[in-house]
Scaffold this motif. Structure first.
Motif, PDB file in Angstrom:
ATOM      1  N   ARG A   1       0.869  -1.178   0.000  1.00  0.00           N
ATOM      2  CA  ARG A   1       0.000   0.000   0.000  1.00  0.00           C
ATOM      3  C   ARG A   1       0.901   1.221   0.000  1.00  0.00           C
ATOM      4  O   ARG A   1       1.925   1.253   0.690  1.00  0.00           O
TER       5      ARG A   1
ATOM      6  N   PHE B   1       1.449   5.361   0.392  1.00  0.00           N
ATOM      7  CA  PHE B   1       0.920   6.577   1.025  1.00  0.00           C
ATOM      8  C   PHE B   1       1.779   7.773   0.626  1.00  0.00           C
ATOM      9  O   PHE B   1       3.010   7.683   0.614  1.00  0.00           O
TER      10      PHE B   1
ATOM     11  N   THR C   1      -1.783  10.179   2.819  1.00  0.00           N
ATOM     12  CA  THR C   1      -2.998   9.802   2.071  1.00  0.00           C
ATOM     13  C   THR C   1      -2.706   8.553   1.249  1.00  0.00           C
ATOM     14  O   THR C   1      -1.677   8.490   0.567  1.00  0.00           O
ATOM     15  N   GLU C   2      -3.620   7.573   1.300  1.00  0.00           N
ATOM     16  CA  GLU C   2      -3.362   6.371   0.509  1.00  0.00           C
ATOM     17  C   GLU C   2      -3.580   6.646  -0.976  1.00  0.00           C
ATOM     18  O   GLU C   2      -4.615   7.177  -1.376  1.00  0.00           O
TER      19      GLU C   2
ATOM     20  N   THR D   1      -2.569   4.099  -3.395  1.00  0.00           N
ATOM     21  CA  THR D   1      -2.242   2.796  -3.999  1.00  0.00           C
ATOM     22  C   THR D   1      -2.854   2.625  -5.393  1.00  0.00           C
ATOM     23  O   THR D   1      -2.165   2.179  -6.320  1.00  0.00           O
TER      24      THR D   1
END
Ligand code: CDP
Ligand code: CDP
Length: 225
Positions: free
Chosen positions: A74, A76, A80-81, A83
């Motif tokens: 994942r 970041f 904030t993600e 992906t």
């Protein structure tokens, strides 16, 4: 243990790296995701990608983190993600422009080397064997025909819900490979100590088996061809 996997887009690097990491119980580092996250932020902030000063300024102010969860990476960016966002065709189109800048590469290489200093890693990217892990125990160069790589990428994009035009995907990959190969700093290249594997007619399982047979689980070279 340090394993470097380089090669053009869609050659099967991340699929292989993830599985080798799982098998050997070491960390997988997706270096492309780092360049992609920075590109995503630059596009989101409407930074002029041709303005080196602006881009470098953004790079030093950006915190990119990779988190590993059940074999999935994942990504970041400043918490904030991103992906899924970083795999968009727009990011793919612009990432080689961002990645061609020598100061940005220096920042990324430094971060990647810091991760590898602490633990055993398998890293995939373009300049891993050349710049990031020049002393890697194993350097693999994965490749496949342009047609096959474009087919793989198009299939993935369809799965993610993008409308794709096969010729456009193929052209995007061709252009990206050209920029990645011809840049002056950290270019994609086959090294004298690279083990080259053409995955055009191989399944992911076959590639994993080939690599494991070459390195052995204990890290001893059994056979290099
Ligand atoms: O997955 P795919 O092969 O399409 O690309 P990626 O590994 O996510 O890398 C995206 C882009 O980031 C590449 O086309 C390069 O422009 C850049 N990159 C790089 O310059 N150096 C690396 N070590 C990794 C990626
Ligand atoms: O990281 P890279 O861009 O080199 O390729 P990837 O993301 O590992 O692979 C792109 C796609 O091709 C994935 O959907 C894989 O499942 C698929 N693939 C394949 O069909 N055969 C292989 N030998 C390796 C990957």
């Amino acid at each position: 243990m340090k394993i470097a996997i380089d090669g053009p887009a869609g050659a099967g690097k991340s699929t292989l790296a993830r599985r080798i990491a799982e098998r050997l119980g070491i960390l997988y580092v997706d270096t492309g995701a780092m360049y992609r996250a920075l590109t995503w932020k630059a596009l989101a902030n409407k930074v002029n990608l041709k303005d080196k000063a602006e881009l470098r300024n953004l790079a030093v102010r950006t915190d990119i983190t990779l988190a590993y969860n059940m074999g999935q990476v994942r990504v970041f960016c400043d918490g904030t993600e991103v992906t899924d966002e970083i795999r968009s065709p727009e990011v793919s189109r612009w990432v080689p422009v961002v990645a061609a800048d020598e100061e940005i590469r220096a920042i990324m290489v430094e971060k990647q080397q810091a991760i590898a200093r602490e633990q055993s890693v398998v890293m995939d990217g373009r300049d891993i064997g050349l710049c990031v892990l020049p002393d890697a125990d194993y350097k693999f160069y994965l490749t496949a025909s342009l047609e096959e790589r474009a087919r793989r990428r198009a299939k993935e994009l369809v799965k993610k819900g993008y409308k794709v035009n096969f010729q456009e995907v193929k052209e995007e990959i061709r252009e990206r490979d050209k920029l990645d190969t011809e840049r002056l700093v950290g270019p994609l290249t086959v090294l004298p100590d690279s083990i080259v594997i053409d995955t055009s007619d191989m399944s992911p399982d076959e590639v994993v088996s080939r690599v494991l047979s070459l390195i052995g689980e204990d890290g001893n070279v059994i056979q290099v061809s």
